[in-house]
Structures are given as C-alpha cells and as structure tokens.
Design an enzyme around this catalytic site. Structure first.
Site, PDB file in Angstrom:
ATOM      1  N   GLU A  50      16.103  10.491  -9.142  1.00  0.00           N
ATOM      2  CA  GLU A  50      15.381  11.340  -8.193  1.00  0.00           C
ATOM      3  C   GLU A  50      14.558  12.409  -8.913  1.00  0.00           C
ATOM      4  OE1 GLU A  50      19.460  10.456  -6.231  1.00  0.00           O
ATOM      5  OE2 GLU A  50      18.595  10.576  -8.254  1.00  0.00           O
ATOM      6  N   ARG A 185      25.854  -8.621 -23.511  1.00  0.00           N
ATOM      7  CA  ARG A 185      26.541  -7.658 -24.380  1.00  0.00           C
ATOM      8  C   ARG A 185      25.882  -6.288 -24.274  1.00  0.00           C
ATOM      9  NH1 ARG A 185      27.376 -10.308 -30.426  1.00  0.00           N
ATOM     10  NH2 ARG A 185      28.818 -11.997 -29.857  1.00  0.00           N
TER      11      ARG A 185
END
Length: 376
Positions: A50, A185
């Site tokens: 935000e 990974r």
C-alpha cells in the site's frame, strides 16, 4: 476483476526476501477508473504494498482523494517494522478498500478493516481470495496452524526410481525441470534435508538455476550430529545453516557454532529420531512460512506417514530405470486403504518432464476466513 488481478500479479513480483511477511500487491484506481499507483511488498523491514502504491501515485502527481485501493490482503493496523498501512490509506483520502482476504495475523485479524470503517472508508472483501491464499499459503499456514507449509520435492523416473541402486541420480530429469525446482527453492523460506542425503550426495542445496533475492536458510535433520564440517553445503556465502539435533552437548556443538551454524536441540522419539512435529513448530517459531524439503526416502516417508507433508512437488521423467531407490519409505502396508491418500492439485509439462503437485485431500481446499481473519 481486472484491478485485483493486477494486484495479485504484483504480489507475485514481490522479492523472496519479503519473508516472513506475506507478498502483497496493491493497485490504486481513481474514481474515473484510471490506475494512479501500484506497488508490492518490499524486502522484510521495507515498505508494504500500500505504501509503495501511494508513493507511486504521489511521484506521478496523482491525487488519491476518493480513490479505491485494491489489495490482496487486509491492510495492517499495527506498528511493526513499518507503520500501519490502514492509517496511511486513511490519511491519503482513499474512499474504498477492496481486499482479497482478511489478515490471519492475530496482530491484525480484522482490526485493519475496523480502523478503515471507523474513518468512513468502505471495505469489501472476497475478489481474488483463492489465488491470494495460494500465493501466500505458507504465511496462512504459519498464522492459522502454527506450522510452515511443508512442500516435499521429489524427482523420479516414470517407474518411480529417484536413483539407481548404486545411488546415481544426476540427472534423471531435464534442465527445465531442474530450473523449475530451483525456482521453488527460491520461493521457500527455508530448505530442509536429512543427514542421509548430506552424507550420501554431499549436495549444495542452494539456488543456482533461478533468480533469488536471497539464499533460503538450510535446515539439516541430524539427530546424532554427523554433518561433516567439510560438506559442500557450507560453501554458499551468506546463507544461514541450521542443524536440528537431539544431541545436547556444548562440546559437540562448538565446532558447528564456530562454522557459523545455528543449532536447535529437538526432542527425540523413543527410537532416538527427531520428533518431527516439534521440529516443524521450531521452524514456525523462526518465522518459516514455506518449507521446501529435499531429502531421502526415510525423511520423506516419515513426513508423509505422519501427515506432516502438505504438498508433494513431483517431477517425472519419461525414463524407465528398473530397480532403484523409491520415492519414500512407507510401510510395508497390509492393505491399499492404509496408503497415504493424495489429490492432484496441478499437472504441467516442464520441458520434457511432467510436474505433478499433489496434496492430502484435507489440504487441497480453500480455507475460509471470517472478517476477523479467523479460519472457519
């Protein structure tokens, strides 16, 4: 829901080192529908989605008065390493917030929505909820269950061999599948392997074939503290290595501590092995969201039989190898009904190989949440 779709795409662009925070995207739309700012979560300790979107709007000279914020998770309401995003949206004059899901973090859990509503901001939830959940499944797992999301990665021939009887396994799958495995990974908070794999294969277990903002931590399940100090896994600069053991001895720990490792003494089972639920709770306390497991048959089988593996990530090569090492030590079983049930979640072709994602039936469902972020 084009704005939410864009917010979801932005969340997936968040760097891997945003951990342990969720990877969130935010789009600001003006009353006339124009996108005036967008952003995603930055590395841990940095700005949330935000704030990045508000800064982008400000830098472009766009007014945020009366705007709608589309965000993939409830704006936070607490002071952590950054300030409350709900307050920032209120101060910016945003009129409406559309969030995919409430935040299950007990420090938020509906309080962000409450703060927005108290300031006269309209709040809507629901659009994009399933995808937002999947994108941050480890964060939800840790917050709701107190456990990381355990993803068990396996690679095998079409007849289920992960290696020849002599141990040779490089390479059963092709380059595309190996690169894709490294991307998983990189996404993970941490990698877990067993001492058997370390002693047999001397693996690096780092991210080499995919982009990575950081190397995920490596955890070694080593009940008797047999990890060689000369193993290749120590060679990756800047990576934190954790050894989980039942050995509670300062003298035995000293060489590993000198090597820069962190040691965790885990309770033992009556058989002298690591108590796996205790191990996973330890990882959750260390803020591990997604745990990527690359291990041998014993540890893989133990996780599956204990119901602790949340997802199997299986790469199958179009190759037949005959007798060899199997996927996991399970059984011997007396009946088919005693097997570990899984449900296919996704099936994709990666190069010349197949990638199968399968989950236990109870995991392969969307977790519903109420307005306060509690699982229903």
């Amino acid at each position: 829901m084009p704005y939410m779709n864009r917010a979801l795409a932005l969340g997936r662009q968040a760097p891997n080192d945003a951990d342990p925070n969720p990877r969130i995207g935010c789009v600001l739309a003006a009353a006339d529908g124009r996108v005036i700012g967008e952003g995603c979560t930055q590395r841990a300790g940095g700005s949330h989605a935000e704030i990045m979107a508000l800064r982008a709007a400000q830098a472009a000279g766009q007014s945020t008065q009366g705007a709608t914020a589309y965000v993939t998770l409830e704006p936070c309401s607490h002071q952590g390493r950054t300030g409350p995003c709900a307050d920032a949206l209120i101060a910016a004059g945003v009129a409406r917030v559309v969030a995919a899901l409430p935040d299950p973090n007990p420090r938020v859990a509906g309080q962000g929505f409450a703060r927005l509503r108290a300031a006269g901001v309209q709040v809507q939830t629901g659009p994009g909820a399933r995808q937002a959940f999947e994108d941050n499944i480890g964060f939800f797992s840790r917050m709701v269950r107190g456990l990381p999301w355990v993803r068990l990665k396996l690679a095998a021939s079409l007849d289920g061999a992960t290696a020849l009887s002599n141990g040779q396994s490089q390479w059963i799958t092709g380059e595309a599948a190996r690169a894709n495995g490294h991307a998983w990974r990189a996404r993970a908070s941490a990698i877990l392997t067993g001492i058997g794999t370390v002693l047999q294969d001397d693996p690096l277990l780092n991210v080499r074939h995919a982009s990575a903002a950081r190397q995920p931590a490596l955890f070694i399940a080593d009940s008797q503290l047999r990890t060689p100090l000369a193993a290749r896994l120590w060679q990756t600069p800047g990576r934190c290595i954790h050894i989980c053991t039942t050995v509670d001895s300062a003298e035995r720990h000293a060489p590993y501590l000198a090597q820069g490792a962190r040691l965790h003494v885990i309770p033992a089972t009556p058989q002298g092995r690591l108590h796996l639920p205790a191990l996973l709770h330890t990882l959750a306390a260390l803020e591990v969201n997604e745990l990527h497991v690359e291990a041998g048959q014993r540890l893989a089988g133990a996780l599956l039989q204990a119901g602790l593996a949340d997802e199997c990530l299986l790469y199958l090569a179009p190759l037949l190898l005959g007798p060899g090492r199997g996927l996991a030590d399970i059984g011997p079983l007396d009946s088919l009904a005693a097997g570990v049930p899984l449900r296919f979640h996704a099936i994709d072709r990666i190069g010349e190989d197949l990638r199968l994602i399968a989950r236990p039936p109870e995991r392969d469902k969307f977790w519903a949440f109420d307005a306060a972020g509690r699982q229903q």
